[in-house]
Design a protein around this motif. Structure first.
Motif, mmCIF file in Angstrom:
data_model
loop_
_atom_site.group_PDB
_atom_site.id
_atom_site.type_symbol
_atom_site.label_atom_id
_atom_site.label_comp_id
_atom_site.label_asym_id
_atom_site.label_seq_id
_atom_site.Cartn_x
_atom_site.Cartn_y
_atom_site.Cartn_z
ATOM 1 N N TRP A 67 25.900 17.182 1.622
ATOM 2 C CA TRP A 67 27.262 17.329 1.375
ATOM 3 C C TRP A 67 27.957 18.205 0.081
ATOM 4 O O TRP A 67 28.790 18.731 0.288
ATOM 5 C CB TRP A 67 27.697 15.849 1.362
ATOM 6 C CG TRP A 67 29.225 15.774 0.867
ATOM 7 C CD1 TRP A 67 29.735 15.575 -0.027
ATOM 8 C CD2 TRP A 67 30.028 15.831 1.984
ATOM 9 N NE1 TRP A 67 31.269 15.396 0.271
ATOM 10 C CE2 TRP A 67 31.452 15.841 1.517
ATOM 11 C CE3 TRP A 67 30.167 16.195 3.529
ATOM 12 C CZ2 TRP A 67 32.559 15.930 2.242
ATOM 13 C CZ3 TRP A 67 31.230 16.122 4.223
ATOM 14 C CH2 TRP A 67 32.577 16.089 3.613
ATOM 15 N N GLU A 72 29.231 19.887 4.569
ATOM 16 C CA GLU A 72 29.228 19.727 5.802
ATOM 17 C C GLU A 72 28.379 18.157 6.131
ATOM 18 O O GLU A 72 27.722 17.745 5.327
ATOM 19 C CB GLU A 72 28.003 20.650 6.461
ATOM 20 C CG GLU A 72 28.713 21.213 7.664
ATOM 21 C CD GLU A 72 27.473 22.419 8.017
ATOM 22 O OE1 GLU A 72 26.314 22.296 8.337
ATOM 23 O OE2 GLU A 72 27.510 23.524 7.960
ATOM 24 N N SER A 73 28.925 17.483 7.536
ATOM 25 C CA SER A 73 28.318 16.230 7.790
ATOM 26 C C SER A 73 26.740 16.508 7.881
ATOM 27 O O SER A 73 26.408 17.198 8.764
ATOM 28 C CB SER A 73 28.914 15.896 9.107
ATOM 29 O OG SER A 73 28.683 14.645 9.087
ATOM 30 N N ARG B 6 19.737 23.786 5.267
ATOM 31 C CA ARG B 6 20.541 23.159 6.251
ATOM 32 C C ARG B 6 19.636 23.226 7.496
ATOM 33 O O ARG B 6 18.947 24.074 7.804
ATOM 34 C CB ARG B 6 21.596 24.464 6.138
ATOM 35 C CG ARG B 6 22.819 24.272 7.268
ATOM 36 C CD ARG B 6 23.493 25.549 7.242
ATOM 37 N NE ARG B 6 25.048 25.374 7.147
ATOM 38 C CZ ARG B 6 25.671 25.895 6.506
ATOM 39 N NH1 ARG B 6 25.545 26.831 5.784
ATOM 40 N NH2 ARG B 6 26.851 25.340 6.276
#
Ligand SMILES: CC1=C(/C=C/C(C)=C/C=C/C(C)=C/C=O)C(C)(C)CCC1
Ligand SMILES: CC1=C(/C=C/C(C)=C/C=C/C(C)=C/C=O)C(C)(C)CCC1
Lengths: 236, 236
Positions: A67, A72-73, B6
């Motif tokens: 986060w 971003e989730s 990510r």
């Protein structure tokens, strides 16, 4: 190179990620370090409570980083966490009902239902968002069957047979599943597109999920802990 | 700089790496923290179960990072893990058969066979891929000898002598080696070129290996745990 990112003072999502992470770590220490003070037959239950918060601690560690780094989730990590912790909560139901002769088939049934609930939820939230409402509905049906099983089905019968503080603990856990777990579909509706946009649109999915996790993981564990305390007092 | 990468929500290989990593960590906590609830003679076996999942947890930590960073198969770390954990699984066979007087020579024989199996597998997968089928064959022969030894050889005789729950546990572990370990050659054929391309080409080597590891490392440990539970109930 600092190990934590700079945090904005009004980043309330970040706040709940950091508070959640530390709460899970502390809860794990609590369960792990107190388990040996109890009768052998309760130790496994408390150990599993600790595993649930430990698994959550690790994933909150990732998620708070994710986060703060990407804003971003962290859906991916959220579900990695759930796919391990929710089945373990089903194991807890089985463990406390063992005194009344619960069979492993009861445990596996709950585990399979919880996996269906989570896999369909993941698909709706991450893969096929256009049909989020449909995946949510299937997920909700699995959830409903779990609620039915523990409130009125086989698990309930066993809890009544066991009686005493096992029955009380079972009842409390049933309330957790009915009310505490119902927080998640609300977060889901807040975070996915659907006819429900107007109702839950203002909430933040991550804040809702983080509050739900703190209540359900730590609270659930403390109910088991309380059961072990009351049972150990009886034998001493 | 975030500590986690990510993750794409459809990165299912990454998903199994992360779930595997956490499952190994939780299993280690479970074995380490529960070992002292048992009779002294079972503690070493449970401790070794914990070492196996702990070694795996560390390598899954590397591998999940390697995967999310380079999107490449972490073959190197996979085999570093196996070269330590598979011999330890051979030690487990010896430990539970000690009650029937198993000698260390039995243990060393299994260890040497497992090292041959893994070194030849590594050569086929990473060094001499053109002859993957040949190295796989040699590896498979070593695997076959292990299966023979525990199902029909010396180890089997000792298990029968020990009888009771030791025999039951030995049988279950034998099934793990015959069926659970057979997952790995399938992953190997999915990930190396050879006449078998048409059969297993669609599978992903890492998903197959990750599922195999979860079953074999955690399942194997839980069989030992169950044996200790049943034996400790008898003495109490
Ligand atoms: C019904 C439903 C859901 C339920 C999720 C639940 C009930 C999650 C529980 C998680 C727990 C208890 C975690 C703590 O350990 C989803 C997947 C959001 C999708 C929408 C429908
Ligand atoms: C037969 C065979 C193989 C067998 C591998 C095995 C059996 C690995 C077991 C690993 C375990 C049990 C790890 C968990 O702790 C290889 C090397 C893939 C190469 C192809 C032939």
């Amino acid at each position: 190179l600092p190990m934590v990112a700079r945090m904005a003072t009004d980043d309330y999502v970040g706040f709940t990620f950091f508070v959640g992470c530390m709460a899970m770590m502390a809860a794990s220490a609590f369960f792990f370090l107190s388990m040996n003070s109890f009768d052998r037959k309760w130790r496994t239950s408390i150990l599993v409570s600790g595993l649930i918060t430990f698994i959550a601690a690790v994933h909150y560690w990732y998620m708070r980083d994710y986060w703060s780094g990407f804003a971003e989730s962290p859906t991916f990590f959220r579900y990695v966490d759930w796919i391990l912790t929710v089945p373990l909560m089903c194991v807890e139901f089985f463990l406390i009902l063992r005194v009344a002769g619960a069979k492993t088939s009861l445990m596996w049934r709950l585990i399979v239902l919880s996996v269906i609930m989570l896999v369909t939820g993941y698909v709706g939230e991450a893969v096929d968002r256009d049909n989020a409402w449909l995946w949510g509905l299937i997920s909700g049906i699995a959830y409903f069957v779990i609620v039915y099983d523990i409130w009125l089905g086989k698990a309930k019968k066993l809890a009544i047979e066991a009686g005493g503080s096992v029955l009380t603990a079972h009842k409390t856990l049933c309330w957790f599943v009915l009310v505490g777990w119902a927080i998640y579909p609300v977060g889901y509706m807040a975070g996915t597109p659907g006819w429900y946009d107007g109702i839950f649109g203002g909430l933040d999915l991550n804040v809702v999920y983080n509050i739900g996790d703190a209540i359900n993981k730590i609270g659930f564990g403390l109910v088991i802990y309380g059961l072990a305390v009351s049972q150990s007092e009886k034998t001493l």
